[in-house]
Design a protein around this motif. Structure first.
Motif, PDB file in Angstrom:
ATOM      1  N   PRO A  67       0.754  -1.250  -0.128  1.00 10.18           N
ATOM      2  CA  PRO A  67      -0.067  -0.078   0.205  1.00 10.18           C
ATOM      3  C   PRO A  67       0.759   1.344   0.084  1.00 10.18           C
ATOM      4  O   PRO A  67       0.179   2.292   0.045  1.00 10.18           O
ATOM      5  N   ALA A  68       1.974   1.223   0.179  1.00  9.34           N
ATOM      6  CA  ALA A  68       3.039   2.501   0.036  1.00  9.34           C
ATOM      7  C   ALA A  68       4.183   2.191  -0.785  1.00  9.34           C
ATOM      8  O   ALA A  68       5.291   1.731  -0.332  1.00  9.34           O
ATOM      9  N   GLN A  69       4.191   2.341  -2.102  1.00 10.96           N
ATOM     10  CA  GLN A  69       5.235   2.235  -3.018  1.00 10.96           C
ATOM     11  C   GLN A  69       4.916   2.984  -4.344  1.00 10.96           C
ATOM     12  O   GLN A  69       3.795   3.472  -4.615  1.00 10.96           O
ATOM     13  N   ASP A  70       6.088   3.544  -4.789  1.00 11.14           N
ATOM     14  CA  ASP A  70       6.061   4.532  -5.896  1.00 11.14           C
ATOM     15  C   ASP A  70       5.704   3.788  -7.214  1.00 11.14           C
ATOM     16  O   ASP A  70       5.743   2.617  -7.322  1.00 11.14           O
ATOM     17  N   SER A  71       4.917   4.322  -7.918  1.00  3.95           N
ATOM     18  CA  SER A  71       4.171   3.616  -9.001  1.00  3.95           C
ATOM     19  C   SER A  71       5.321   3.255 -10.254  1.00  3.95           C
ATOM     20  O   SER A  71       5.187   2.400 -10.999  1.00  3.95           O
ATOM     21  N   SER A  72       6.686   3.936 -10.054  1.00  2.00           N
ATOM     22  CA  SER A  72       7.889   3.781 -10.938  1.00  2.00           C
ATOM     23  C   SER A  72       8.534   2.598 -10.457  1.00  2.00           C
ATOM     24  O   SER A  72       9.422   2.019 -11.237  1.00  2.00           O
ATOM     25  N   GLU A  73       8.495   2.068  -9.282  1.00  2.00           N
ATOM     26  CA  GLU A  73       9.325   0.971  -8.623  1.00  2.00           C
ATOM     27  C   GLU A  73       8.746  -0.243  -9.063  1.00  2.00           C
ATOM     28  O   GLU A  73       7.542  -0.381  -9.339  1.00  2.00           O
ATOM     29  N   LYS A  74       9.529  -1.217  -8.838  1.00  2.00           N
ATOM     30  CA  LYS A  74       9.215  -2.668  -9.176  1.00  2.00           C
ATOM     31  C   LYS A  74       7.856  -2.928  -8.230  1.00  2.00           C
ATOM     32  O   LYS A  74       8.119  -2.671  -6.886  1.00  2.00           O
ATOM     33  N   ARG A  75       6.955  -3.624  -8.659  1.00  2.00           N
ATOM     34  CA  ARG A  75       5.761  -3.727  -7.750  1.00  2.00           C
ATOM     35  C   ARG A  75       6.107  -4.766  -6.669  1.00  2.00           C
ATOM     36  O   ARG A  75       6.762  -5.807  -6.992  1.00  2.00           O
ATOM     37  N   LYS A  76       5.690  -4.520  -5.580  1.00  2.00           N
ATOM     38  CA  LYS A  76       5.766  -5.352  -4.236  1.00  2.00           C
ATOM     39  C   LYS A  76       4.559  -5.790  -3.850  1.00  2.00           C
ATOM     40  O   LYS A  76       3.582  -4.999  -4.122  1.00  2.00           O
ATOM     41  N   TYR A  77       4.580  -6.895  -3.107  1.00  2.00           N
ATOM     42  CA  TYR A  77       3.383  -7.480  -2.537  1.00  2.00           C
ATOM     43  C   TYR A  77       3.160  -7.842  -1.249  1.00  2.00           C
ATOM     44  O   TYR A  77       4.417  -8.058  -0.650  1.00  2.00           O
TER      45      TYR A  77
END
Length: 806
Positions: A342-352
């Motif tokens: 829920p707290a990540q930049d849209s440009s970074e690799k997606r985390k889950y």
């Protein structure tokens, strides 16, 4: 609470809409705690007559009044306005319980034109909502509707592949279907908008309609995530029309539901969703420049507050237990739920974030306490003293499965209490004292098995080498056995796929015995937040923190607010949320000379005795299945403590367990004023958390080999009474039941229960201490091996329970 000075650093506010309370935490720009406020629904809003913030009704329905939330929000902002200079709040974050708000179509108001002279609850009276009392996350009345949706989508595997999760009673799609089928005219026909509680809270604070985030959408059971193979070529997520048509009953109603849900914010939570509303500016004095970050679900905000690293697991105890871990890939299956970070930049690799949960959590623990003991202290002692598996023998282990509520896969159709002794189903164990230990083991073994299956999917990514918390003696301590011969898809003796650390929260983590069992079973050190350890010395067995202590969800929300603010205003820092928070905390650690984070704002010393328990409702201290006093038929195995017998047995156990280690001075009750830890404690050598019973009966001997194994230091139950609990009047269980229910049989006079002695901090490294964590239990390789030997039989019996062949 005294107001903070009107001058000082920038401040960041985190708000949590919990089940039993509304909570707020304020931190400065170094993440130091400077303010805490809360509104307890039961005690401060008694006109709603809730218990633990909820109503319980037949049919496993747990609901809460939305108007109470609004009135609580008024009271919370009044406290904040009275005690703090709100012009210094630079950003606001928030989290809320998983619940829905149903707005009527004819009365949906304009949020941007509220009169600041009128409190929120008068702007939004109960008749403005088509469903004034909304189901909470604990509600399971929509379980059959969830299973119906799952069946129409082709089963759990097909559903997980399609919308990311399989059937569970909390998913929004199931709750909407239940409302349509139950209240077609009263609620469904009158609804004009639906919001998750997190988006509802954010909308009130920003003064505009706020969309749910991608993370929350993935929990609805109707959203196709952008990383799903079914997503559009442009990589955009979307609402699944097939699911919405099932919910609405037709294509036309499905489109109506789509309009209710609105759009989804898929930016990753790194940007503001708006500024604080004109209403809050005029009424409470917020700065118009105050930004509002995206709000999320409470348990995910708690997860964020702990700043877990790859290889960690967060074990959250509560009304619903959850085992949560950082994940690197989007690989949804029926084995676990998978949500975007829920707290990540849209440009970074997606985390889950991978989540394994169990509904059968606090309620079974409270029920076992009521049935077999008279206090949490006695419960803790029995868990500590009874051997792993309920007996010392290798071939007569005891197993129990407590499924009082419908649960997620594979327990969707399992309900009841199942006990096994020597592999045979029994109505009750021959030694009733094994029940608390076997319950705790069962709850944790389920997570242990599910974790191994989750790791095998590869969703957590590759494991780092050389991060094992303890040396592995496995090659020399057991013969080489192919795990396939054990009937398992994994090797239970191999600890390398297990978490390197477990970060625990929730009331049950305050029990020293439970912390030790977790460490033994997962072969990992157990860490608790310092805020919880200190709070536990005041109120040992409540999920809600003591007065003046912050909740983890509100802290996590304040952290997110700080992160988003620094990005919005170009204040520098790292792009990854966890990295930036650790950088700030490390910088603060250096500037303060290694001072621990402040754990509360009222300055009250933590003490073990003399505390005044709160209501405890909904926190593991209460259960809808009955309470002591009028013990009903469930009391047929009730025990009471007797001081004289206890003292005698303590002396006997002290002789039996002569090899245990005495905790060093300065740890238990150790710092000035009786605090649970101090700076020097983090440099001392302490091996195992001890329970109240073992503290009382420890000898002065030490073990030359390090931490003692619970396999070898547990007294033989066959030696007689443990001294922790004794049958009422020395009678059989049935005679005790007759006495407890007003029968003619005499009984001993119950004594006042001994308060639970909660966990205390052990020696902790600077790495954990600077982010506010403290070690409370060490792993034990011998105990881990004992549990590894138990896992195959546990899995076999669990499969029998799931298939209904017992």
């Amino acid at each position: 609470m005294p107001a903070i000075p009107k001058s000082g650093p920038s401040l960041f506010l985190g708000i949590e809409l919990g089940i039993d309370q509304l909570r707020a935490s304020i931190v400065d720009d170094t993440l130091e705690l400077v303010g805490v406020e809360c509104v307890d629904f039961d005690s401060e809003l008694p006109e709603y007559k809730t218990q633990g913030g909820i109503f319980t009704t037949p049919g496993e329905a747990y609901t809460t009044p939305v108007e109470m939330w609004l009135k609580g929000l008024d009271a919370l902002f009044e406290k904040l306005h009275r005690n703090y200079d709100l012009t210094k709040i630079k950003a606001i974050g928030g989290a809320a319980q998983h619940a829905l708000v149903w707005w009527k179509s004819t009365t949906v108001p304009s949020l941007s034109t509220l009169d600041p002279h009128v409190p929120l609850h008068q702007h939004f009276p109960s008749h403005i909502f088509s469903l004034p009392n909304t189901p909470t996350a604990q509600d399971t009345s929509s379980q059959t509707h969830a299973l119906a949706i799952e069946a129409l989508l082709g089963g759990p595997d097909h559903m997980a592949a399609r919308v990311g999760i399989c059937a569970n009673a909390s998913m929004v799609a199931a709750q909407m279907l239940r409302v349509r089928e139950t209240w077609q005219q009263e609620v469904w026909a009158r609804t004009g908008r639906i919001q998750l509680a997190s988006a509802f809270l954010a909308s009130l604070i920003t003064g505009k309609w706020t969309s749910m985030g991608d993370t929350e959408a993935c929990a609805t059971g109707a959203w196709v995530h952008a990383a799903n193979q079914l997503a559009t070529p442009s990589g955009q997520g979307y609402w699944d029309e097939g699911v919405l048509d099932i919910v609405g009953g037709s294509r036309e109603e499905g489109r109506r539901v789509r309009g209710w849900l609105g759009d989804v914010d898929a930016t990753g939570g790194s940007r503001r969703v708006g500024n604080v509303s004109r209403y809050l500016i005029d009424r409470y004095g917020f700065d118009p420049e105050t930004i509002v970050s995206s709000f999320t679900t409470d348990y995910l905000a708690s997860y964020l507050s702990l700043l877990p690293s790859p290889g960690d697991a967060v074990l959250s105890f509560g009304p619903i237990d959850s085992l949560i871990a950082p994940a690197q890939l989007y690989m949804p299956t029926r084995l676990f739920n998978l949500f975007p970070h829920p707290a990540q930049d849209s440009s970074e690799k997606r985390k889950y974030i991978a989540v394994i949960s169990s509904r059968n959590a606090d309620v079974p623990r409270a029920l076992v306490r009521d049935m077999y003991t008279k206090s949490w202290s006695a419960f803790d002692r029995l868990v500590a003293i009874v051997p792993p598996g309920g007996s010392i023998g290798l071939d007569d282990k005891l197993f129990s499965f407590w499924h009082l509520q419908p649960d997620s896969y594979p327990f969707t159709r399992v309900k009841g209490i199942y006990r096994f002794e020597t592999g045979v189903k029994v109505n009750e164990f021959r030694d009733l004292r094994a029940n608390p230990r076997c319950l705790v083991e069962s709850q944790l073994l389920t997570f242990r098995v599910k974790w191994a299956k989750m790791v095998s999917t590869g969703v957590l990514g590759p494991r780092k080498s050389g991060v094992s918390p303890t040396p592995t003696p496995l090659a020399t301590t057991r013969p080489s056995i192919a795990h396939s011969s054990l009937g398992l898809p994994f090797d239970p003796y191999d600890h390398t796929p297990l978490p390197t650390r477990i970060l625990a929260t929730g009331a049950a983590a305050n029990f020293p015995s439970v912390a030790n069992v977790v460490g033994d079973l997962f072969n990992a050190p157990i860490f608790l937040p310092l805020t919880q350890i200190d709070s536990a010395q005041v109120v040992p067995h409540r999920n809600a923190p003591a007065e003046g202590y912050p909740s983890r969800a509100s802290l996590g929300s304040a952290y997110v607010a700080r992160w988003v603010w620094s990005r919005e205003w170009g204040a520098g820092g790292l792009g990854v949320f966890e990295d930036e928070m650790k950088r700030l905390l490390g910088k603060r650690w250096i500037s303060t000379g290694g001072a621990l984070l402040r754990s509360n704002v009222n300055g009250a010393p933590s003490t073990i005795g003399g505390y005044t328990p709160g209501s405890g409702a909904n926190s593991g201290t209460s259960t809808p299945f009955g309470h002591p006093g009028g013990r009903s038929g469930l009391g047929n195995t009730v025990f009471v403590e007797e001081d004289e017998d206890e003292e005698i047995e303590r002396e006997r156990i002290s002789q039996v367990t002569g090899g245990l280690i005495v905790p060093k001075a300065g740890i238990i009750g150790g710092g000035p004023g009786g605090v649970a830890y101090n700076t020097s404690a983090f440099g001392t050598d302490r091996l195992r958390t001890q329970t109240g019973s073992t503290i009382d009966s420890l000898s002065s001997g030490t073990s030359p080999g390090g931490a003692p194994s619970s396999v070898f230091t547990t007294p033989d139950l066959g030696l007689g009474n443990l001294g922790v609990l004794t049958p009422v009047g020395g009678l059989s269980a049935n005679s005790a039941a007759a006495s407890a229910n007003g029968g003619s049989t005499g009984a001993a006079t119950p004594t006042t229960p001994t308060p639970l002695t909660p966990v205390v901090a052990l020696a902790t490294s600077d790495t954990e201490a600077q982010i506010g964590l403290a070690k409370v239990a060490e792993p034990d390789v011998d105990a881990f091996m004992t549990y590894a030997a138990i896992v195959p039989e546990y899995s076999r019996l669990e499969t029998m329970v799931v298939k209904g062949i017992v």
